[in-house]
Design a protein around this motif. Structure first.
Motif, PDB file in Angstrom:
ATOM      1  N   LEU A 207       0.838  -1.200   0.000  1.00  0.00           N
ATOM      2  CA  LEU A 207       0.000   0.000   0.000  1.00  0.00           C
ATOM      3  C   LEU A 207       0.867   1.242   0.000  1.00  0.00           C
ATOM      4  N   GLY A 208       1.965   1.193   0.725  1.00  0.00           N
ATOM      5  CA  GLY A 208       2.861   2.342   0.766  1.00  0.00           C
ATOM      6  C   GLY A 208       3.485   2.628  -0.580  1.00  0.00           C
ATOM      7  N   GLN A 209       3.909   1.606  -1.281  1.00  0.00           N
ATOM      8  CA  GLN A 209       4.538   1.840  -2.577  1.00  0.00           C
ATOM      9  C   GLN A 209       3.487   2.177  -3.628  1.00  0.00           C
ATOM     10  N   GLN A 210       2.277   1.642  -3.449  1.00  0.00           N
ATOM     11  CA  GLN A 210       1.204   1.934  -4.392  1.00  0.00           C
ATOM     12  C   GLN A 210       0.752   3.390  -4.262  1.00  0.00           C
ATOM     13  N   ARG A 211       0.932   3.933  -3.070  1.00  0.00           N
ATOM     14  CA  ARG A 211       0.516   5.316  -2.835  1.00  0.00           C
ATOM     15  C   ARG A 211       1.304   6.272  -3.724  1.00  0.00           C
TER      16      ARG A 211
ATOM     17  N   GLU B  11      -7.023  -4.956  -1.907  1.00  0.00           N
ATOM     18  CA  GLU B  11      -6.231  -5.254  -0.710  1.00  0.00           C
ATOM     19  C   GLU B  11      -6.318  -6.719  -0.327  1.00  0.00           C
ATOM     20  N   ALA B  12      -7.512  -7.294  -0.474  1.00  0.00           N
ATOM     21  CA  ALA B  12      -7.672  -8.711  -0.145  1.00  0.00           C
ATOM     22  C   ALA B  12      -6.785  -9.564  -1.040  1.00  0.00           C
ATOM     23  N   THR B  13      -6.669  -9.162  -2.304  1.00  0.00           N
ATOM     24  CA  THR B  13      -5.808  -9.905  -3.226  1.00  0.00           C
ATOM     25  C   THR B  13      -4.350  -9.789  -2.816  1.00  0.00           C
ATOM     26  N   VAL B  14      -3.925  -8.613  -2.410  1.00  0.00           N
ATOM     27  CA  VAL B  14      -2.534  -8.424  -1.996  1.00  0.00           C
ATOM     28  C   VAL B  14      -2.193  -9.360  -0.837  1.00  0.00           C
TER      29      VAL B  14
END
Lengths: 220, 220
Positions: A207-211, B11-14
């Motif tokens: 999530l951090g890198q996707q941000r 997110e669930a996939t990650v």
DNA sequence: AACCGCTTGTGAACGCAGGAACAAAGTCGC
DNA sequence: GCGACTTTGTTCCTGCGTTCACAAGCGGTT
């Protein structure tokens, strides 16, 4: 006579009820007597409407125009979650994480009591943690039977987790909390919840890198 | 030229990708070269169709009629999750749980490195855990700045967790993994994931007691 | 070279959780 | 005693995640 209350409460709701229960306990300690759904929702980090919907599964327990009585609501949630009676648990794998859990006081106050700590390593057997001695894994079945433990916590290395799980299930444990980094297979009627710390970190990292990514990928 | 790959992966996939990654590593260690979606799904505990849909977010990476090449798929998932580069993390609260996490070797192999262990208690400062000395909490901001740590792990008592969270966020940490039994409030742009062990146990306990209830509540 | 079986990748339907908006109900002020 | 305000409980709706089912594609075989 009527049974308008459906027996099935969504699992997501149950998890949130446990959070509400903790917030309510804090409020009660602070001397508060009533709370509104908005305030409770803010403290629990959820949407007010969702909170009211969660609470509606317990039946009407608020007063319109006023809010919820803290003590009453706490007792009601506690009764639904079954906190009043103490639940015996066994913990297998007394490494660093297992020791930390065995020593954690937060469980006892929420109705969970470890009635057996088990490890395979002779070096750890007999060691006292949280006022309790570590037992050899061979005694697992006997203790489960004697104490009627219904919950088992696995903090072993991944390689032996499935074997431990099988023994727990065979001994009569029907709920398992798994910290080992493997996916456990269980017979029907046995619930497993998995806590995987590496997965949590990896999701956070992603999530951090996707941000940052959209700013690069979207030149328009 | 085209950009058919949507940047957003659920997110669930990650979370499941991280699980697949571990299973694939196990298979690679065992010498396997290819796997089918059915086999992978069984090992990961998910539905085969869902697994294929998860992998479809990475683009076509399987061979029809054969399956997936283990090494290739592992590298691909690893690249998407960003495992190749090591991520600096800080850990605040070196109690039993914090010590266990700091000492856990599983993180390092998955690209996470603790670059700072912090505690407020003078008794713990200087103590060496996992080859690293515990630092006073006052050095938190300096270390975060110097190491560019992007992930913070909170294992403090609940009472100080929010204050620690605020300091982490102010210092530039954008991802927080919270083990303290409180709901954290954070500014926009900071992700929080919460691991609440008591909630996990309470959900298990509820499911366990609910499993018996229908037999009583449904006399028909 | 053509066929057949196997597996992937995708499209559609289902079910569920989350959020917003509204009506019922109770309290406080006048 | 009456009105207005506040807050709950519920209903509707939207979106997401999951599952089922099928067409497309590749390898092995004859």
């Amino acid at each position: 006579m009527i049974q308008p209350r459906p027996r099935t409460i969504p699992e997501a709701t149950v998890a949130r009820l446990a959070v509400y229960l903790r917030v309510l306990s804090t409020l009660a300690d602070g001397g508060r007597s009533t709370v509104s759904s908005g305030e409770l929702a803010t403290a629990a980090g959820v949407n007010p409407a969702g909170l009211r919907k969660d609470l509606s599964h317990l039946g009407p327990c608020g007063v319109r125009g006023v809010g919820y009585e803290v003590d009453t609501l706490r007792d009601r949630i506690g009764r639904v979650l079954g906190v009043e009676r103490s639940r015996p648990c066994v913990l297998v794998g007394i490494g660093n994480l297992g020791s930390a859990l065995a020593d954690y006081a937060g469980f006892g106050s929420r109705g969970f009591e470890f009635v057996g700590l088990f490890d395979a390593s002779p070096a750890r057997i007999g060691q006292r943690i949280g006022g309790q001695a570590v037992r050899p894994i061979d005694e697992l079945e006997a203790v489960v039977t004697a104490t009627q433990a219904s919950i088992g916590v696995i903090t072993t290395p991944g390689a032996v987790a499935q074997a431990v799980c099988d023994r727990l299930a065979a001994a009569g444990v029907r709920s398992i909390l798994n910290f080992a980094p493997v996916t456990l297979a269980t017979p029907d009627g046995v619930d497993v919840r998995k806590v995987d710390l590496s997965v949590e970190l990896q999701v956070l990292a992603f999530l951090g890198q996707q941000r940052l990514a959209p700013a690069i990928g979207e030149p328009a």
